[in-house]
Every structure is written in structure tokens, then in C-alpha cells.
Scaffold this motif. Structure first.
Motif, PDB file in Angstrom:
ATOM      1  N   LEU A 132       1.375  -0.889  -0.139  1.00 54.35           N
ATOM      2  CA  LEU A 132      -0.048   0.055   0.074  1.00 54.35           C
ATOM      3  C   LEU A 132       1.165   0.871  -0.752  1.00 54.35           C
ATOM      4  N   ALA A 133       1.652   1.066   0.496  1.00 53.73           N
ATOM      5  CA  ALA A 133       3.277   2.188   0.668  1.00 53.73           C
ATOM      6  C   ALA A 133       3.772   2.227  -1.142  1.00 53.73           C
TER       7      ALA A 133
ATOM      8  N   LEU B  91      -5.358  -0.209  -4.692  1.00 53.59           N
ATOM      9  CA  LEU B  91      -6.075   0.488  -3.179  1.00 53.59           C
ATOM     10  C   LEU B  91      -6.409   1.895  -3.395  1.00 53.59           C
ATOM     11  N   VAL B  92      -5.299   2.813  -3.846  1.00 54.05           N
ATOM     12  CA  VAL B  92      -4.819   3.911  -3.585  1.00 54.05           C
ATOM     13  C   VAL B  92      -6.136   4.568  -4.564  1.00 54.05           C
ATOM     14  N   SER B  93      -6.054   4.323  -6.000  1.00 57.61           N
ATOM     15  CA  SER B  93      -6.850   4.886  -6.824  1.00 57.61           C
ATOM     16  C   SER B  93      -8.253   4.282  -6.952  1.00 57.61           C
TER      17      SER B  93
ATOM     18  N   ARG C 233      -5.462   3.754   6.084  1.00 58.76           N
ATOM     19  CA  ARG C 233      -5.434   2.749   6.490  1.00 58.76           C
ATOM     20  C   ARG C 233      -3.363   1.610   6.556  1.00 58.76           C
ATOM     21  N   LEU C 234      -3.305   2.583   6.186  1.00 59.18           N
ATOM     22  CA  LEU C 234      -1.505   2.271   6.501  1.00 59.18           C
ATOM     23  C   LEU C 234      -1.510   2.493   8.553  1.00 59.18           C
ATOM     24  N   ALA C 235      -2.578   3.603   8.735  1.00 53.34           N
ATOM     25  CA  ALA C 235      -1.651   4.428  10.092  1.00 53.34           C
ATOM     26  C   ALA C 235      -2.692   2.531  11.361  1.00 53.34           C
TER      27      ALA C 235
ATOM     28  N   THR D 252      -6.285   9.937   0.881  1.00 48.70           N
ATOM     29  CA  THR D 252      -6.205   9.711   2.277  1.00 48.70           C
ATOM     30  C   THR D 252      -6.457   8.462   3.040  1.00 48.70           C
ATOM     31  N   TRP D 253      -7.673   7.490   2.499  1.00 48.97           N
ATOM     32  CA  TRP D 253      -8.240   6.501   2.705  1.00 48.97           C
ATOM     33  C   TRP D 253      -7.135   5.933   2.954  1.00 48.97           C
TER      34      TRP D 253
END
Length: 297
Positions: free
Chosen positions: A222-223, A251-253, A263-265, A258-259
Motif C-alpha cells: 500500500l505504501a 487500492l490507492v486509485s 489504512r496504513l495507520a 487520504t484513505w
């Protein structure tokens, strides 16, 4: 530097030294092949997968020094995958880690063969009693790495990734998660499991470390997808914007930046929770999850 930074750099230096010592030289294999294998492997990268193997062994009560060679084997597989991913038939990239990719520095045939050699050399390391003395551990480690790197893991994930680029309809979220768990997450989770295997860990400890690795693998990808949108090409050391150029869903697209940061946090919190029973002993691995989520390169 934080304590985590020090541990990460120390592990990277130890793995670099092990790779320098273990990789074949021109005295053993054809000169061009030896040079390409070393070019692909030495002098770059954070050695994150070996770091996870080393720290997982430490957490499970094993000898982190014994995990260095195992980490080097995992790094050989990771580097082989990068060499092949960069080929014109795959991602067609000219730069990796801030310098020409192997097929640009040498040629395509040499890059293919160097990748093949690195993959098989990883199992030579794991099968060598001088590197892993316990025969049972050697067998388990080889099986663990084979499953993570093969058709049901990294290679299978790459097949799905290539198919996504020519699909009539962009992948949905469930398919993206499956692809990423195979292509990226499997090897990261296996590195954590390798540390547990070396330590002779209990089934519960091994399962916890595998789950931790799966969470970190999801965060890592994700990062990476976020960096492909927001990163600086010079800092990242490779071409960015590739997913958008190819019309490939991530998932970013789907959900936006912001999501993705939220989600990473959440993934960092999940990683911390799964290792909570170990208390302070897990601080370095929890910091590793945070490092993955916050990375800029």
C-alpha cells in the motif's frame, strides 16, 4: 538515529557482508554471470526482508547471527524478482535503486540468467550445512521459501499483475488484495516465518509472526502504491506513475490518498496488536511496521 535505524543498518551491513562472501566469483562461474549477479544484489537496498528474518529469530528466542545467511538467501530471491520484473517483457524499467537496471547495464539474456542463478543460489545457501546446521530447519526453510516465491506466491502474483494490465475491466478490491498478498506479502511473511523456524519457535509464535508478516506485507504494498502517486522519483530510485500510465487499479486509485494513509495507520496498529503478548521484546518489529507505513523511498 533511533534504535530501530541502528538495528536496520546493522542488519543490512551484516547481510551485505554475507552476500559479498557467499555470492559466486569469476573464479567459480562465468565472468559476466558473476558480475551481473553481484551487480543485481550488492550495494543497494534496505535488506528489509533479511531484517525481518533476523528480528523474528531474535523475538522467538533464536540466534540473530544465525539468521543472517538465511536473510541473505531471501535477499537473493528478492533481487532476482527485481531483475526479472524490470525486463521489457514485464515492467520495462530502466532504473532501479538509482542506477541502470541489470538488462540495461548488461543485456536482456544476461539479466534473465542472472535472475535464474540468484533464485537457485538462494536454495544453495539454505541447503548448506555450513549456513544452517540443523537438517530439519534446512528442509523447513527451503519449503517455506519455495512456497512464498513460487506459483502460489510471488510468481503467481506477478502473473496476476501482468494480466491486470490487459484486462477489459480493472480489478476489484478483493482481486487487488489477493494479487498483492501473493506478489509482495508472501515473501515478507515467509521471512518472518523463517526467523521462527530458525528459533525452533512454538506453533503459536510461528503463527503470530506469519500474521505479522502478512500485515506488514499489505502495508508495504500500500505504501508502494502511494509512493507511485506521490513519491519523488529521485528519492524512490525508480520510475513512478507506472500504475496510472498503464491504467492499473490499486487500492490507492480506488479509495484515494487520504484513505490509504488512514489504512496504513490501521495496519501498523494491527501489527502492534498481534505482537502485544511479547511486550518490549517486540518493539523493533513494531517499529519496522511503522517504518514501512511511513517510508518515502
Amino acid at each position: 538515529m533511533t534504535a530501530f535505524d541502528t538495528r536496520l543498518e546493522s542488519a543490512a551491513a551484516a547481510v551485505e557482508a554475507a552476500l559479498e562472501r557467499l555470492l559466486p566469483t569469476v573464479a567459480v562461474v562465468p565472468e559476466t554471470l558473476a558480475e551481473a549477479m553481484r551487480y543485481a544484489t550488492l550495494g543497494g537496498g534496505k535488506r528489509f526482508r533479511p531484517f525481518l528474518a533476523i528480528e523474528s529469530a531474535r523475538l522467538a528466542g533464536g540466534d540473530p547471527e544465525a539468521a543472517v545467511a538465511v536473510g541473505a538467501a531471501f535477499e537473493c530471491v528478492h533481487c532476482y524478482s527485481l531483475v526479472h520484473d524490470d525486463l521489457p517483457a514485464m515492467d520495462d524499467d530502466d532504473m532501479r535503486r538509482g542506477r541502470p537496471t541489470v538488462h540495461k547495464a548488461f543485456d536482456e539474456a544476461t539479466a534473465i540468467l542472472a535472475g535464474d542463478a540468484l533464485l537457485t543460489f538462494a536454495f544453495e545457501i539454505l541447503g548448506d550445512p555450513a549456513q544452517v546446521s540443523d537438517p530439519s530447519a534446512r528442509a523447513e526453510l527451503a519449503l517455506c521459501l519455495a512456497r512464498a516465491a513460487g506459483a502460489g506466491g510471488m510468481v503467481g502474483g506477478q502473473v496476476l499483475d501482468l494480466a491486470a494490465e490487459t484486462a477489459d475491466v480493472p480489478l476489484g478490491e478483493a482481486d487487488i488484495r489477493r494479487l498483492q498478498a501473493m506478489k509482495t506479502g508472501a515473501l515478507i511473511a515467509a521471512a518472518c516465518e523463517a526467523g521462527a523456524i530458525l528459533a525452533g519457535a512454538s506453533a503459536d509464535d510461528r503463527a503470530r509472526l506469519v500474521r505479522f508478516g502478512q500485515i506488514v506485507g499489505a502495508a508495504f504494498q500500500l505504501a508502494d502504491d502511494l509512493l507511485d502517486v506521490t513519491g519523488d522519483e529521485a528519492a524512490v530510485g525508480k520510475r513512478i506513475g507506472k500504475d496510472a500510465d498503464r491504467g492499473k487499479a490499486t487500492l490507492v486509485s480506488i479509495h484515494g490518498e487520504t484513505w490509504a494513509r488512514t489504512r496504513l495507520a490501521e495496519l501498523v496498529a494491527e501489527a502492534s496488536e498481534i505482537l502485544a503478548p511479547y511486550g518490549a521484546r517486540a518493539e523493533t518489529l513494531v517499529a519496522a511496521a511503522r517504518f514501512v507505513a511511513e517510508r518515502k523511498a
